[in-house]
Design an enzyme around this catalytic site. Structure first.
Site, PDB file in Angstrom:
ATOM      1  N   ASN A  88       5.621  -5.065  -0.560  1.00 30.61           N
ATOM      2  CA  ASN A  88       5.044  -5.249  -1.539  1.00 30.61           C
ATOM      3  C   ASN A  88       6.029  -6.198  -2.522  1.00 30.61           C
ATOM      4  O   ASN A  88       7.321  -5.809  -2.299  1.00 30.61           O
ATOM      5  CB  ASN A  88       4.530  -4.143  -2.279  1.00 30.61           C
ATOM      6  N   GLU A  90       6.392  -7.446  -6.737  1.00 29.89           N
ATOM      7  CA  GLU A  90       5.703  -7.557  -7.958  1.00 29.89           C
ATOM      8  C   GLU A  90       6.573  -8.571  -8.827  1.00 29.89           C
ATOM      9  O   GLU A  90       7.813  -8.446  -8.850  1.00 29.89           O
ATOM     10  CB  GLU A  90       5.750  -6.143  -8.783  1.00 29.89           C
ATOM     11  N   HIS A 101       0.768  -7.306  -1.784  1.00 28.71           N
ATOM     12  CA  HIS A 101       0.791  -5.993  -1.018  1.00 28.71           C
ATOM     13  C   HIS A 101       1.402  -6.158   0.128  1.00 28.71           C
ATOM     14  O   HIS A 101       1.409  -7.244   0.964  1.00 28.71           O
ATOM     15  CB  HIS A 101      -0.754  -5.672  -0.887  1.00 28.71           C
ATOM     16  N   GLU A 103       0.616  -5.344   3.285  1.00 30.29           N
ATOM     17  CA  GLU A 103      -0.161  -5.583   4.493  1.00 30.29           C
ATOM     18  C   GLU A 103      -0.138  -7.082   4.177  1.00 30.29           C
ATOM     19  O   GLU A 103      -0.037  -7.813   5.421  1.00 30.29           O
ATOM     20  CB  GLU A 103      -1.415  -4.992   4.445  1.00 30.29           C
ATOM     21  N   CYS A 128      -4.770   0.170   0.573  1.00 34.04           N
ATOM     22  CA  CYS A 128      -5.835   0.178  -0.487  1.00 34.04           C
ATOM     23  C   CYS A 128      -7.018  -0.602  -0.050  1.00 34.04           C
ATOM     24  O   CYS A 128      -6.994  -1.565   0.618  1.00 34.04           O
ATOM     25  CB  CYS A 128      -5.134  -0.314  -1.732  1.00 34.04           C
TER      26      CYS A 128
END
Length: 296
Positions: A88, A90, A101, A103, A128
């Protein structure tokens, strides 16, 4: 071995860590080919499914989550037998929709490497809803096997029943299918040529906004991202975010960005320039070169 792996390598069984350390050189960015994977399986004496789960701390070490401080690692296994790590990302101080994310990171890693189908996705936390929808866009997406620690491996259909996907919108060549859009531009600039090549391979069946980003660092290295749309729209992955994720996997700092190019088709129903500039200006003091091209 790269510093970011020092802590997590200690979490691995010794036979595995001994075999893995030579692979974690300065150039390692999360790709392990089928031959190397076989070597790790033999030397670790683990079943492949056990090995992939054991490698998740390495994948998670690729993460850059300054907001959540929650490290997620994922591994996508391609039809070729190679595996591709992702994590991930950010953007500090920026809206959460800029996030990548784990994945998405792993799957885009595989896609940029030429994979045409993902068979397995291994992740250290349950995917998610956003990621389940993203995975459902892929070739045979409902059949992708999801592996989680201490859970029985299950196909994506188990995690996303009654799914809405590309087939509902009459798309017959989903994400990871070979894309070759006829885009042309007269340029001798290697970076623009690279961006054009990736735009022609992008996946945008809903908006026809074929696009790609290439970032160049001060030493001349380039990192690319392609647009990957989604039937549910919001889980689409923007090319700038994919390029930043690629940089992060390669252990490069965003302050090293020296040049940034976005190429997109003039025939698209949308433009990615605003979102692309927002993400770029959040991480680097570089102006975006925006090139709009007509289909060939």
């Amino acid at each position: 071995m790269q510093d970011r792996f020092i802590k997590c390598i200690a979490q691995l069984p010794k036979p595995l860590s001994d075999a893995l350390i030579p692979l974690l050189n300065a150039d390692f960015a999360g790709h392990i080919d089928a031959q190397q994977l076989g070597m790790l399986t033999t030397k670790s004496q683990l079943e492949e499914s056990e090995l992939l789960l054991a490698l998740l701390p390495i994948a998670a070490a690729l993460a850059k989550p300054p907001i959540s401080e929650f490290y997620v690692g994922a591994i996508a296994k391609g039809k070729s037998g190679d595996i591709y790590m992702g994590a991930n990302l950010e953007l500090s101080g920026e809206a959460l929709f800029h996030s990548v994310h784990a994945e998405q990171s792993a799957i885009s890693h595989a896609w940029l490497s030429g994979e045409t189908q993902i068979l397995d996705v291994v992740v250290n936390f349950s995917p998610c809803g956003h990621c389940r929808q993203f995975m459902n866009e892929m070739v045979e997406g409902q059949k992708v096997v999801i592996h989680l620690p201490e859970q029985k491996a299950q196909p994506l259909a188990h995690y996303l029943p009654y799914a809405f996907g590309p087939s509902n919108l009459n798309i017959t060549e989903p994400l990871l299918s070979k894309q070759q859009h006829e885009l042309s531009l007269d340029s001798s600039d290697p970076m623009i040529i690279e961006a054009l090549d990736h735009a022609s391979l992008s996946y945008a069946p809903y908006s026809n906004s074929y696009a790609a980003v290439v970032l160049e660092t001060k030493d001349g290295a380039t990192y690319c991202g392609r647009y990957a749309e989604n039937a549910a729209f919001n889980p689409s992955m923007l090319p700038m975010q994919m390029a930043l994720s690629t940089m992060t996997r390669h252990n490069r700092e965003f302050t090293e960005i020296n040049r940034a190019v976005l190429i997109e088709s003039a025939q698209g129903k949308i433009s990615l320039v605003g979102a692309t500039m927002d993400a770029l200006h959040a991480v680097a003091a570089v102006e975006l070169e925006h090139i709009v091209i007509d289909p060939a």
